[in-house]
Write a protein that holds these residues in place. Structure first.
Motif, PDB file in Angstrom:
ATOM      1  N   UNK A  15       1.017  -1.153   0.119  1.00  0.00           N
ATOM      2  CA  UNK A  15       0.058   0.089  -0.042  1.00  0.00           C
ATOM      3  C   UNK A  15       0.803   1.156  -0.036  1.00  0.00           C
ATOM      4  N   UNK A  16       0.346   2.385  -0.028  1.00  0.00           N
ATOM      5  CA  UNK A  16       0.860   3.586   0.035  1.00  0.00           C
ATOM      6  C   UNK A  16       2.143   3.715   1.279  1.00  0.00           C
ATOM      7  N   UNK A  17       1.660   3.201   2.264  1.00  0.00           N
ATOM      8  CA  UNK A  17       2.502   3.287   3.398  1.00  0.00           C
ATOM      9  C   UNK A  17       3.796   2.523   3.201  1.00  0.00           C
ATOM     10  N   UNK A  18       3.523   1.385   2.455  1.00  0.00           N
ATOM     11  CA  UNK A  18       4.723   0.519   2.039  1.00  0.00           C
ATOM     12  C   UNK A  18       5.654   1.035   1.300  1.00  0.00           C
ATOM     13  N   UNK A  19       5.157   1.647  -0.017  1.00  0.00           N
ATOM     14  CA  UNK A  19       6.057   2.527  -0.778  1.00  0.00           C
ATOM     15  C   UNK A  19       6.752   3.704  -0.053  1.00  0.00           C
ATOM     16  N   UNK A  20       6.022   4.461   0.346  1.00  0.00           N
ATOM     17  CA  UNK A  20       6.541   5.660   1.358  1.00  0.00           C
ATOM     18  C   UNK A  20       7.718   5.193   2.093  1.00  0.00           C
ATOM     19  N   UNK A  21       7.342   4.503   2.883  1.00  0.00           N
ATOM     20  CA  UNK A  21       8.359   3.739   4.131  1.00  0.00           C
ATOM     21  C   UNK A  21       9.942   3.347   3.301  1.00  0.00           C
ATOM     22  N   UNK A  47      11.583   6.580   1.963  1.00  0.00           N
ATOM     23  CA  UNK A  47      12.193   7.231   3.013  1.00  0.00           C
ATOM     24  C   UNK A  47      13.510   6.438   3.234  1.00  0.00           C
ATOM     25  N   UNK A  48      13.562   5.182   3.255  1.00  0.00           N
ATOM     26  CA  UNK A  48      14.657   4.374   3.637  1.00  0.00           C
ATOM     27  C   UNK A  48      15.780   4.493   2.621  1.00  0.00           C
ATOM     28  N   UNK A  49      15.408   4.730   1.316  1.00  0.00           N
ATOM     29  CA  UNK A  49      16.501   4.800   0.460  1.00  0.00           C
ATOM     30  C   UNK A  49      17.175   6.198   0.364  1.00  0.00           C
ATOM     31  N   UNK A  71      13.070   6.833  -8.299  1.00  0.00           N
ATOM     32  CA  UNK A  71      12.743   5.580  -9.073  1.00  0.00           C
ATOM     33  C   UNK A  71      11.558   4.995  -8.560  1.00  0.00           C
ATOM     34  N   UNK A  72      11.574   4.528  -7.216  1.00  0.00           N
ATOM     35  CA  UNK A  72      10.569   4.058  -6.485  1.00  0.00           C
ATOM     36  C   UNK A  72       9.166   5.058  -6.508  1.00  0.00           C
ATOM     37  N   UNK A  73       9.433   6.262  -6.284  1.00  0.00           N
ATOM     38  CA  UNK A  73       8.568   7.068  -6.274  1.00  0.00           C
ATOM     39  C   UNK A  73       7.729   7.197  -7.397  1.00  0.00           C
ATOM     40  N   UNK A  74       8.389   7.328  -8.665  1.00  0.00           N
ATOM     41  CA  UNK A  74       7.672   7.158  -9.997  1.00  0.00           C
ATOM     42  C   UNK A  74       7.089   5.933 -10.197  1.00  0.00           C
ATOM     43  N   UNK A  75       7.525   4.901  -9.451  1.00  0.00           N
ATOM     44  CA  UNK A  75       6.580   3.692  -9.885  1.00  0.00           C
ATOM     45  C   UNK A  75       5.560   3.450  -9.066  1.00  0.00           C
TER      46      UNK A  75
END
Length: 632
Positions: free
Chosen positions: A193-199, A202-204, A215-219
Motif C-alpha cells: 500500500x501507500x505506506x509500504x511505498x513511502x516507508x 524514505x529508507x533509500x 525511481x521508486x516514487x515514480x513507480x
C-alpha cells in the motif's frame, strides 16, 4: 495498590446475583469513556470488582488500557491488575506490550512477549501483537537480532501477509539501514500500500540513495501527501534543492494540498538556496489555508526568513508567536548571529533569561557565535563562564570552537591557544580550524604552520584546511611549501569545492559559477559586469589580486578575478532591479576580499542594497558600507 490488596477487594466484594450483575455491569464501563484520572479509574475498578467481573478479560482489559496507554494512567497499577488475572487474553497482553513501549521500556516489551509465548497454547499472538513489538526492536540499541527473531515469529504465526505487520517490518529494517531486507519484505507483499511505498522511499533517502528513491516514487501506483513529502524531504536532506522545487511544482499541478509537513520541507528548501519570494509564498499559504501552527513549524519559518536575509520579518514572526519554546529562541539568536547583530543577540538572550526560559547548549553556541562575529570579546568570555557556573552546562567542542574563533578574530592568538591547551577534551578539526583561520587573518605563520599540520591530519578530506595552510605559505613567499600542500591534496584526491552563487528574481532561482556562460542572458550579464567595474574604478576600486594568486578554494584560479560568481549574480540583479531595490545572493563559499570591496562600491554607485549570504555569515552592502564593518 498491591496485588494482595486487590485480592482482598475481590474477597470482600463477593460476586452478586446474576440478575443484579446484569442490571449494573455496563455502568462502570460506560463511564470509562469520560474517565480522566487514576482516582476515577480506581473507583470504576472497585465497581467492577463488586460486580464480580475482576477476572473478566473484557472488563479488566478496558481498565488496563487506560492505565497502560493513557497519559493520565499509571502503568505500575496496570501491571498489578494484570497479576490478578488468571487467564489474560491476547488483547490484554497486547495492551501491556504497548504500555511498555509507551513507558519507554522497549526491552520489557520483548520480555512480556516471551511471557505471552509461554501461554501461547491458550493465548496465541494475533495481528495486533507484532507491530508494537517491531517498534520496540527499533528502539533498542543494536536491536537487529531481536528484530530478525520477531520477523520470524510474524511468519511462524501466520501473519506474513498482514499489511500492518509487514509495513512495520519495512520500517524496522529501514531504521537499521538494512535496505536489502526492507526491500525483500516489500517484494514479498502481494499488494504493497501507500505506506509500504513511502516507508521504503524514505529508507533509500536515509541511506543516501536519493535517485533510487525517486525511481521508486515514480513507480508508485498512487500517492498521498506523505509520499510527496517523503521524496521532497529526501531531496532537501541531500541539498538537492532544485530537484525539491521541481517535484513541488509537480505536486501542485497534481492538486495535492500542502500540509504542515510539506510546508516545513519546502521552507527548508527555500532556506537552502535563499529563495525568499517562494518562502514568503509558502508562509502566506500557511496563514491563508489554516494549517495548524506549532513550535516546530514556526521555528522553521523564522529560520527561513533569517537565512534568506529578511531579519525584520523573522523578528515579526518570532514576536507574534506566543508559545515560544527553546528552539524558537535559539533560532532567533542564531539568526542575529549570522547577520552580525551581536549586541541584539545578547539583548535577546537577556530577555530570554527574564522570561525564565532555561538555555541549552545550542543557545550558547549561537550566543558565542554572535559575539565572535561582532568582536564582543568580553561579553563572549562572560557568557562562556556563565554557561558552566550559572547554568551547569559543560562546554562541548562547538563552544570551544566559538571561543577560539572569538579570540582569534580579535588577534588574541596566544589566548586562543591557551584555551585549546586547557580543554578537558581533545580539540577537534573545528576548534583547530578556527585557530588556523585566525592565523591566516593575522599572518601568524609559525603558529599557523603547526596548527595547519594538525588539522589536516584530523580532517584530511576537507579542501579548506589545505587551502588555508597554502595561503599562509604563499603570503610568506614560501612557494615550495605551497607546492607541497597542493601535491598532498592531489595525491589524496582531495577536490576543491567549486564556487557558485544563486540569486532569486521573479520567483526563479538563477545559479552562476565563476566564468560560466550557460545563462541565456550571459552576453548582457558580462557586459553589465564590465560596466559596473568601470564605474567603481572611477571612485577608487583597485582589484585585490592576493586572493586570486593564493586562494585555490574561493574561486577557480583560472577564471578572471572580474568574473567571480557573485559578481555575475550582482550584474544579473542590476539588470533586473531598479535603484533603491534589494539584491539578495547566496554563495556556498566565503566571499573573497576583492568581491567584498567591489560589492561595497557597487551598492553605492548603483543605489542598491546587496545582501550576500556566504558560507559563514551575511553581508549587507549599502551606500558603500558593509554591515560586517570589515570584521569577517
Amino acid at each position: 495498590m498491591t496485588p494482595a490488596s486487590l485480592h482482598l477487594l475481590q474477597v470482600q466484594y463477593a460476586k452478586p446475583s446474576l440478575s443484579s450483575s446484569c442490571n449494573s455491569q455496563t455502568s462502570p464501563l460506560s463511564r470509562l469513556e469520560s474517565c480522566s484520572s487514576m482516582a476515577e479509574l480506581k473507583q470504576l475498578h472497585s465497581q467492577v470488582i463488586r460486580l464480580g467481573l475482576s477476572t473478566d478479560n473484557h472488563a479488566m482489559g478496558r481498565l488496563l488500557k487506560f492505565c497502560a496507554i493513557s497519559h493520565s494512567g499509571d502503568f505500575s497499577y496496570a501491571l498489578q491488575m494484570f497479576d490478578t488475572l488468571p487467564s489474560p487474553d491476547a488483547f490484554i497482553y497486547n495492551t501491556l506490550i504497548r504500555g511498555h513501549l509507551h513507558a519507554h521500556l522497549p526491552g520489557n516489551c520483548l520480555l512480556f512477549y516471551s511471557k505471552m509465548l509461554q501461554e501461547s497454547a491458550v493465548t496465541p499472538p494475533n495481528s495486533f501483537t507484532f507491530p508494537p513489538l517491531i517498534r520496540a526492536c527499533c528502539c533498542l540499541h543494536k536491536g537487529v537480532e531481536e528484530g530478525t527473531q520477531v520477523h520470524a515469529h510474524v511468519v511462524k504465526f501466520g501473519f506474513g501477509d498482514d499489511a500492518f505487520s509487514q509495513n512495520s517490518l519495512i520500517h524496522m529494517y529501514v531504521n537499521f539501514q538494512s535496505l536489502e531486507e526492507a526491500t525483500r519484505v516489500f517484494d514479498s507483499m502481494p499488494s504493497p500500500d501507500v505506506v509500504s511505498w513511502t516507508t521504503l522511499i524514505a529508507g533509500y533517502s536515509l541511506c543516501g540513495f536519493v535517485d533510487e528513491a525517486f525511481q521508486l516514487f515514480e513507480l508508485m501506483p498512487e500517492r498521498n501527501s506523505v509520499s510527496w513529502n517523503a521524496m521532497i524531504a529526501s531531496y532537501v536532506q541531500a541539498n538537492r534543492f532544485h530537484d525539491a522545487f521541481a517535484l513541488f511544482r509537480r505536486m501542485r499541478e497534481a492538486n495535492v494540498a500542502l500540509d504542515k509537513y510539506l510546508a516545513a520541507s519546502m521552507l527548508n528548501a527555500c532556506t537552502g538556496i535563499g529563495a525568499l519570494d517562494q518562502g514568503k509564498w509558502i508562509h502566506q499559504y500557511i496563514e491563508n489555508s489554516g494549517i495548524e501552527l506549532d513550535s516546530k513549524l514556526v521555528t522553521t519559518i523564522i529560520d527561513m526568513y533569517c537565512k534568506c536575509g529578511c531579519l525584520d520579518k523573522a523578528f515579526q514572526v518570532f514576536n507574534d508567536w506566543h508559545h515560544k519554546g527553546i528552539s524558537s529562541w535559539n533560532c532567533m539568536i542564531g539568526g542575529l548571529a549570522i547577520h552580525g547583530k551581536g549586541e541584539a543577540a545578547v539583548e535577546l538572550f537577556e530577555e530570554m533569561q527574564r522570561r525564565m526560559v532555561a538555555p541549552d547548549n545550542i543557545t550558547f553556541v549561537n550566543l558565542l557565535s554572535a559575539c565572535a562575529h561582532s568582536g564582543l570579546v568580553e561579553e563572549g568570555r562572560h557568557y562562556f563562564r556563565c554557561m558552566t557556573q550559572v547554568h551547569g552546562i559543560e562546554p562541548r567542542g562547538e563552544h570551544f570552537g566559538c571561543m577560539v574563533d572569538l579570540l582569534g578574530r580579535a588577534g588574541m592568538l596566544e589566548a586562543a591557544r591557551d584555551l585549546i591547551d586547557e580543554m578537558p577534551i581533545s580539540p577537534d578539526a573545528g576548534v583547530l580550524g578556527a585557530l588556523l583561520g585566525a592565523c591566516k587573518i593575522h599572518g601568524n605563520l609559525k603558529l599557523g604552520e603547526e596548527i595547519g599540520e594538525q588539522v589536516i591530519k584530523l580532517d584530511p578530506n576537507n579542501s579548506g584546511r589545505y587551502v588555508l595552510l597554502a595561503n599562509l605559505y604563499a603570503n610568506a613567499g614560501r612557494w615550495d611549501d605551497v607546492a607541497k600542500v597542493r601535491k598532498l591534496m592531489n595525491d589524496r584526491g582531495v577536490k576543491k569545492a567549486p564556487g557558485f552563487s544563486m540569486i532569486e528574481l521573479e520567483g526563479a532561482v538563477n545559479e552562476f559559477i565563476a566564468g560560466g556562460r550557460s545563462h541565456p542572458r550571459s552576453k548582457e550579464i558580462y557586459a553589465k559586469v564590465d560596466e559596473m567595474l568601470e564605474r567603481i574604478r572611477c571612485i577608487g576600486y583597485v582589484p585585490d589580486t592576493d586572493g586570486v594568486l593564493h586562494d585555490v578554494e574561493e574561486e577557480e584560479r583560472e577564471n578572471p578575478l572580474y568574473y567571480h560568481s557573485e559578481k555575475l549574480a550582482i550584474a544579473f540583479g542590476l539588470l533586473k532591479t531598479k535603484p533603491g531595490e534589494t539584491i539578495r545572493i547566496s554563495k556556498n563559499l566565503r566571499v573573497c576580499k576583492d568581491c567584498h570591496n567591489a560589492s561595497k562600491l557597487i551598492s553605492k554607485v548603483f543605489d542598491r542594497e546587496i545582501v550576500v549570504r556566504d558560507r559563514n555569515r551575511f553581508h549587507h552592502f549599502k551606500m558603500g558600507e558593509c554591515s560586517c564593518k570589515d570584521y569577517w
